[in-house]
Design an enzyme around this catalytic site. Sequence first.
Site, PDB file in Angstrom:
ATOM      1  N   GLN A 131      -0.804 -47.914   8.270  1.00  0.00           N
ATOM      2  CA  GLN A 131       0.267 -48.112   7.307  1.00  0.00           C
ATOM      3  C   GLN A 131       0.393 -49.603   7.029  1.00  0.00           C
ATOM      4  O   GLN A 131       0.700 -50.384   7.925  1.00  0.00           O
ATOM      5  CB  GLN A 131       1.543 -47.565   7.945  1.00  0.00           C
ATOM      6  CG  GLN A 131       2.785 -47.822   7.163  1.00  0.00           C
ATOM      7  CD  GLN A 131       3.994 -47.426   7.976  1.00  0.00           C
ATOM      8  OE1 GLN A 131       4.106 -46.312   8.455  1.00  0.00           O
ATOM      9  NE2 GLN A 131       4.894 -48.363   8.175  1.00  0.00           N
ATOM     10  N   SER A 134       4.142 -54.177   5.991  1.00  0.00           N
ATOM     11  CA  SER A 134       4.685 -55.491   6.340  1.00  0.00           C
ATOM     12  C   SER A 134       3.736 -56.619   5.979  1.00  0.00           C
ATOM     13  O   SER A 134       2.516 -56.472   6.061  1.00  0.00           O
ATOM     14  CB  SER A 134       4.964 -55.561   7.840  1.00  0.00           C
ATOM     15  OG  SER A 134       5.849 -54.552   8.212  1.00  0.00           O
ATOM     16  N   SER A 166      -0.576 -51.622  12.756  1.00  0.00           N
ATOM     17  CA  SER A 166      -1.011 -50.946  13.982  1.00  0.00           C
ATOM     18  C   SER A 166      -2.292 -50.178  13.721  1.00  0.00           C
ATOM     19  O   SER A 166      -2.388 -49.434  12.736  1.00  0.00           O
ATOM     20  CB  SER A 166       0.061 -49.971  14.468  1.00  0.00           C
ATOM     21  OG  SER A 166       1.249 -50.661  14.728  1.00  0.00           O
ATOM     22  N   GLU A 249       8.804 -42.030   9.850  1.00  0.00           N
ATOM     23  CA  GLU A 249       8.514 -42.917  10.968  1.00  0.00           C
ATOM     24  C   GLU A 249       9.691 -42.955  11.938  1.00  0.00           C
ATOM     25  O   GLU A 249       9.522 -42.846  13.140  1.00  0.00           O
ATOM     26  CB  GLU A 249       8.220 -44.326  10.449  1.00  0.00           C
ATOM     27  CG  GLU A 249       7.978 -45.322  11.587  1.00  0.00           C
ATOM     28  CD  GLU A 249       7.473 -46.685  11.117  1.00  0.00           C
ATOM     29  OE1 GLU A 249       7.683 -47.043   9.947  1.00  0.00           O
ATOM     30  OE2 GLU A 249       6.887 -47.389  11.952  1.00  0.00           O
ATOM     31  N   GLU A 383      18.786 -54.104  14.229  1.00  0.00           N
ATOM     32  CA  GLU A 383      19.825 -54.595  13.308  1.00  0.00           C
ATOM     33  C   GLU A 383      19.754 -53.853  11.966  1.00  0.00           C
ATOM     34  O   GLU A 383      20.779 -53.482  11.399  1.00  0.00           O
ATOM     35  CB  GLU A 383      19.656 -56.100  13.073  1.00  0.00           C
ATOM     36  CG  GLU A 383      19.975 -56.956  14.299  1.00  0.00           C
ATOM     37  CD  GLU A 383      18.929 -56.847  15.408  1.00  0.00           C
ATOM     38  OE1 GLU A 383      17.746 -56.598  15.091  1.00  0.00           O
ATOM     39  OE2 GLU A 383      19.296 -56.975  16.591  1.00  0.00           O
TER      40      GLU A 383
HETATM   41  C1  FAD Z   1       4.677 -52.930  17.704  1.00  0.00           C
HETATM   42  C2  FAD Z   1       4.825 -53.056  16.221  1.00  0.00           C
HETATM   43  C3  FAD Z   1       4.065 -52.277  15.387  1.00  0.00           C
HETATM   44  C4  FAD Z   1       4.176 -52.400  14.002  1.00  0.00           C
HETATM   45  N1  FAD Z   1       3.382 -51.633  13.205  1.00  0.00           N
HETATM   46  C5  FAD Z   1       3.445 -51.785  11.861  1.00  0.00           C
HETATM   47  C6  FAD Z   1       2.556 -51.063  11.013  1.00  0.00           C
HETATM   48  O1  FAD Z   1       1.720 -50.295  11.481  1.00  0.00           O
HETATM   49  N2  FAD Z   1       2.628 -51.258   9.681  1.00  0.00           N
HETATM   50  C7  FAD Z   1       3.559 -52.102   9.123  1.00  0.00           C
HETATM   51  O2  FAD Z   1       3.590 -52.220   7.908  1.00  0.00           O
HETATM   52  N3  FAD Z   1       4.415 -52.823   9.904  1.00  0.00           N
HETATM   53  C8  FAD Z   1       4.374 -52.689  11.257  1.00  0.00           C
HETATM   54  N4  FAD Z   1       5.229 -53.425  12.057  1.00  0.00           N
HETATM   55  C9  FAD Z   1       6.114 -54.397  11.430  1.00  0.00           C
HETATM   56  C10 FAD Z   1       7.596 -54.100  11.536  1.00  0.00           C
HETATM   57  O3  FAD Z   1       7.967 -53.101  10.624  1.00  0.00           O
HETATM   58  C11 FAD Z   1       8.348 -55.414  11.312  1.00  0.00           C
HETATM   59  O4  FAD Z   1       8.046 -56.288  12.355  1.00  0.00           O
HETATM   60  C12 FAD Z   1       9.848 -55.215  11.250  1.00  0.00           C
HETATM   61  O5  FAD Z   1      10.212 -54.482  10.125  1.00  0.00           O
HETATM   62  C13 FAD Z   1      10.583 -56.564  11.247  1.00  0.00           C
HETATM   63  O6  FAD Z   1      10.095 -57.422  10.261  1.00  0.00           O
HETATM   64  P1  FAD Z   1       9.720 -58.938  10.612  1.00  0.00           P
HETATM   65  O7  FAD Z   1       8.792 -58.874  11.764  1.00  0.00           O
HETATM   66  O8  FAD Z   1       9.276 -59.592   9.386  1.00  0.00           O
HETATM   67  O9  FAD Z   1      11.068 -59.579  11.121  1.00  0.00           O
HETATM   68  P2  FAD Z   1      12.239 -60.134  10.195  1.00  0.00           P
HETATM   69  O10 FAD Z   1      12.503 -59.177   9.098  1.00  0.00           O
HETATM   70  O11 FAD Z   1      11.958 -61.538   9.836  1.00  0.00           O
HETATM   71  O12 FAD Z   1      13.445 -60.080  11.228  1.00  0.00           O
HETATM   72  C14 FAD Z   1      13.772 -61.128  12.137  1.00  0.00           C
HETATM   73  C15 FAD Z   1      15.155 -60.829  12.716  1.00  0.00           C
HETATM   74  O13 FAD Z   1      16.107 -60.838  11.650  1.00  0.00           O
HETATM   75  C16 FAD Z   1      16.831 -59.640  11.654  1.00  0.00           C
HETATM   76  N5  FAD Z   1      17.212 -59.286  10.279  1.00  0.00           N
HETATM   77  C17 FAD Z   1      16.451 -59.261   9.177  1.00  0.00           C
HETATM   78  N6  FAD Z   1      17.149 -58.808   8.133  1.00  0.00           N
HETATM   79  C18 FAD Z   1      18.389 -58.540   8.566  1.00  0.00           C
HETATM   80  C19 FAD Z   1      19.577 -58.035   7.965  1.00  0.00           C
HETATM   81  N7  FAD Z   1      19.641 -57.687   6.666  1.00  0.00           N
HETATM   82  N8  FAD Z   1      20.662 -57.870   8.758  1.00  0.00           N
HETATM   83  C20 FAD Z   1      20.632 -58.196  10.075  1.00  0.00           C
HETATM   84  N9  FAD Z   1      19.554 -58.680  10.685  1.00  0.00           N
HETATM   85  C21 FAD Z   1      18.438 -58.837   9.936  1.00  0.00           C
HETATM   86  C22 FAD Z   1      15.904 -58.622  12.270  1.00  0.00           C
HETATM   87  O14 FAD Z   1      16.621 -57.519  12.821  1.00  0.00           O
HETATM   88  C23 FAD Z   1      15.237 -59.435  13.348  1.00  0.00           C
HETATM   89  O15 FAD Z   1      16.068 -59.472  14.463  1.00  0.00           O
HETATM   90  C24 FAD Z   1       5.111 -53.319  13.446  1.00  0.00           C
HETATM   91  C25 FAD Z   1       5.883 -54.108  14.285  1.00  0.00           C
HETATM   92  C26 FAD Z   1       5.750 -54.000  15.660  1.00  0.00           C
HETATM   93  C27 FAD Z   1       6.586 -54.875  16.537  1.00  0.00           C
END
Ligand code: FAD
Lengths: 414, 362
Positions: A131, A134, A166, A249, A383
């Site tokens: 998928q 991100s 992933s 998911e 969050e």
């Molecule tokens: C083990 C793992 C597997 C994954 N697998 C996939 C995959 O297969 N495909 C894929 O597409 N993605 C995948 N992801 C990505 C995952 O969906 C993102 O890491 C997640 O959505 C957070 O986005 P970010 O890492 O950009 O963090 P950010 O969005 O930058 O967040 C940073 C912090 O800010 C907080 N934050 C952000 N916006 C808000 C808000 N509006 N209100 C309050 N707090 C907020 C978040 O909660 C977090 O604490 C995976 C992530 C992990 C850890």
Amino acid sequence: MDFRDTPEEAAFRAEVRAWLEANGNKRSRPDEVFGEGLDDAARLAAAKAWQAKKAAAGYAAITWPKEAGGRGGTAMQQVIYQQEEAAYLVPGMIFEISIGMGLPTVMTWAAPELKARFLRPGLAGEEIWCQLFSEPGAGSDTGGVRTRAVKDGEDWIVNGQKVWTSGAHFCDYGILLTRTDWDKPKQEGLTMFIVDMKAPGVEVRPIHQMSGDAEFNEVFFTDVRIPDRYRLGPECGGWKVMLSTLMQERLSVGGNLPTDLHEHLIALARKCEWEDRDGGPRPAIEDARVRARIADAYLQQKGVELIIARGLTAISKGKAPGPEMSITKLVAAKAMQDIAAFALELAGPEGLIGHQALGGDWRYMQRLWLSSPGARLGGGTDEILRNVIAERVLGLPGEIRSDRKLPFRELERA
Amino acid sequence: MNFDFSDDQRLLQDAVRTMLAETSTSQAVREVLEGRASHCAAAWRNLIEMGAVAAAVPEQYGGAGLGHLELCLVAEEAGRHLAAVPLSSSFYLAAEALLRAGSEAQKRHWLPRIASGEVVATAALGSRERYRAPAPLAFDGETLTGTSPALADGGIAGLAVLRVGGELVLAGLAGAGVSREPVPTLDPTRPLAEIRFERAPAERLPTADAAAVAARVLDGAAVLLAFEQVGGAARILEQTRDYALERKAFGRQIGSFQALKHKMADIYAAIELARVHAYYGAWALSSDAPELPRAAAAARVAATRAYVVAAEEGIELHGGIGFTWEMDCHLHYRRARHLGQLIGSEHAWRARLADALIEEAA
Ligand SMILES: Cc1cc2nc3c(=O)[nH]c(=O)nc-3n(C[C@H](O)[C@H](O)[C@H](O)COP(=O)(O)OP(=O)(O)OC[C@H]3O[C@@H](n4cnc5c(N)ncnc54)[C@H](O)[C@@H]3O)c2cc1C
């Protein structure tokens, strides 16, 4: 209200048990995992072989319609299968995104000939899906993707970068969220595609995770050609397609909380010793503080199991599962972290020693402790899930935001 | 598997909800809060007449003979509407103890009177925690002497089931040798009284294992109280949410502040977790499943936590107005405390849950 199997459920359970006994390998220790001792390639081959067997027997997608290669069974049967399979050595995550997210999105949105092309090999494990949503600048804020798809005759040409994908390193196909219109507001200019992960211009680079593993990746797209018939849903309809995938998911991650964590805790507490004001050392299992944490562990994990049971009941009565389903992932992921951390504390300073030296009993909880931070992020952070519950379930106001109406091109400039 | 109540059961719940919305109003509950009434008589009479509270009493003893699942849903509504009625004393505790341990004659005599509301009954089946050791109750086979220090609904009850040493004893409270004194209580909507017995006539419930009967009745009460707690918690969360949509600060609805949204989301999660544990307990209770001790203890701990947190944060999120006598926030704050300690605190029940889990994993 009845928790016991109905006669039909009991019959299905007996059938599943017999099949698993004939075809599977039972765990010899509670913490034994599939493919121990095999290298990555051999483990993948073994996993595919198991999935093929499972699909041939009709257990790969129990709830799917028969035309799509499923069994046309009930959600309850799916759960019964999972309960029985839990005692066996089976590949865990490898096919989860295929079957839980990728293929359901194909089933919902793709043209009939594509379904015919992809569903059966996907279920049989011949092809594995990932998928690709991100990006470095678009995680929680998935609407901000910048990977660009531009129409070129009957094809689209894709350039950009995804991250945290992933399984991309062993996947064959992916569902890919792109931006096709930069003049529309951010969520309205997105389009979803099927992408061939082996196509020219796709480059996968593994990311070294905090757990030491490399299960997720960066994926770079350079002039990758995707035929228009691989488009899922309408042009600029990608947001809706993505929401349908994410809903799947969240349900599937919530459903992944192991149901025996308190038993692992009990087993470890029987082996450790604790002292308190009354003296000691005594087996930690006799300590009131330890017992209280065992009870709390059960409350969380059993609670999630019961919430899912309630959702299944709704489904089996032809109703939509209630909004309470949205709390399963939020509760489950944090519970895993808390329970694992407490398990490590049982051994005091010795609990800092890696399982390789401390003993195999500790492997499971140590791995859980190192993987649970990821569970709290992937599939929507804690969050973001709280925002979803507050807004969609409790009806509280949405976040104040300044990016909703502007064309994406202008947001970029700002 | 079927993890929900039936449509008929939901209809009964709706009827009780409609009735309590009219009779167990804030004003009616405050009559009890401010000491002008011992309980909410209109709500109690209606609950009796609907057959709702005697749902789990068999028909041959004057009950509705429905079952415990129905009683669970009645409990949820009673909790939701802060009903100031002797429901738990009469029906979760005393009637259940009589049903499980009473002689045929005792059941025939007392249960129809309890079911019809003619007699309010109460019970003290033992708690793991105590502060003052009162003059211990002593039973000589015919009379009872000693003090029961905090008997729920003791001011209006005509009958009590008491655990005295290794026995369960049935004592009429209306006759000679019994004196009672109301004690001030933290939740005045659910009054307690101290009862003194001085050679008061009493009789034994003929059971060989009083401890097992008491434990079984307390497990059932834990499930039923959990439904009251879930009902109360859901109500105060709804009221808090409504207020957060109305009240403005810094030019915004306070409900748009993420700190408040996240707090309410967490409370919602706690309530739903408690709710499913309560459901599981309801199933175990109604089917007399061997899982009952574990399911009941889990329901009690989860529901106690959920209601206490919902009530505490309910006041916090209302701001100053939440701290006033006129708002209902403190009714929930008090009721959450009452329900959470009535049959022993969450700590004792958490320990009981651990006992059950560790025993099962042996
Ligand atoms: C083990 C793992 C597997 C994954 N697998 C996939 C995959 O297969 N495909 C894929 O597409 N993605 C995948 N992801 C990505 C995952 O969906 C993102 O890491 C997640 O959505 C957070 O986005 P970010 O890492 O950009 O963090 P950010 O969005 O930058 O967040 C940073 C912090 O800010 C907080 N934050 C952000 N916006 C808000 C808000 N509006 N209100 C309050 N707090 C907020 C978040 O909660 C977090 O604490 C995976 C992530 C992990 C850890």
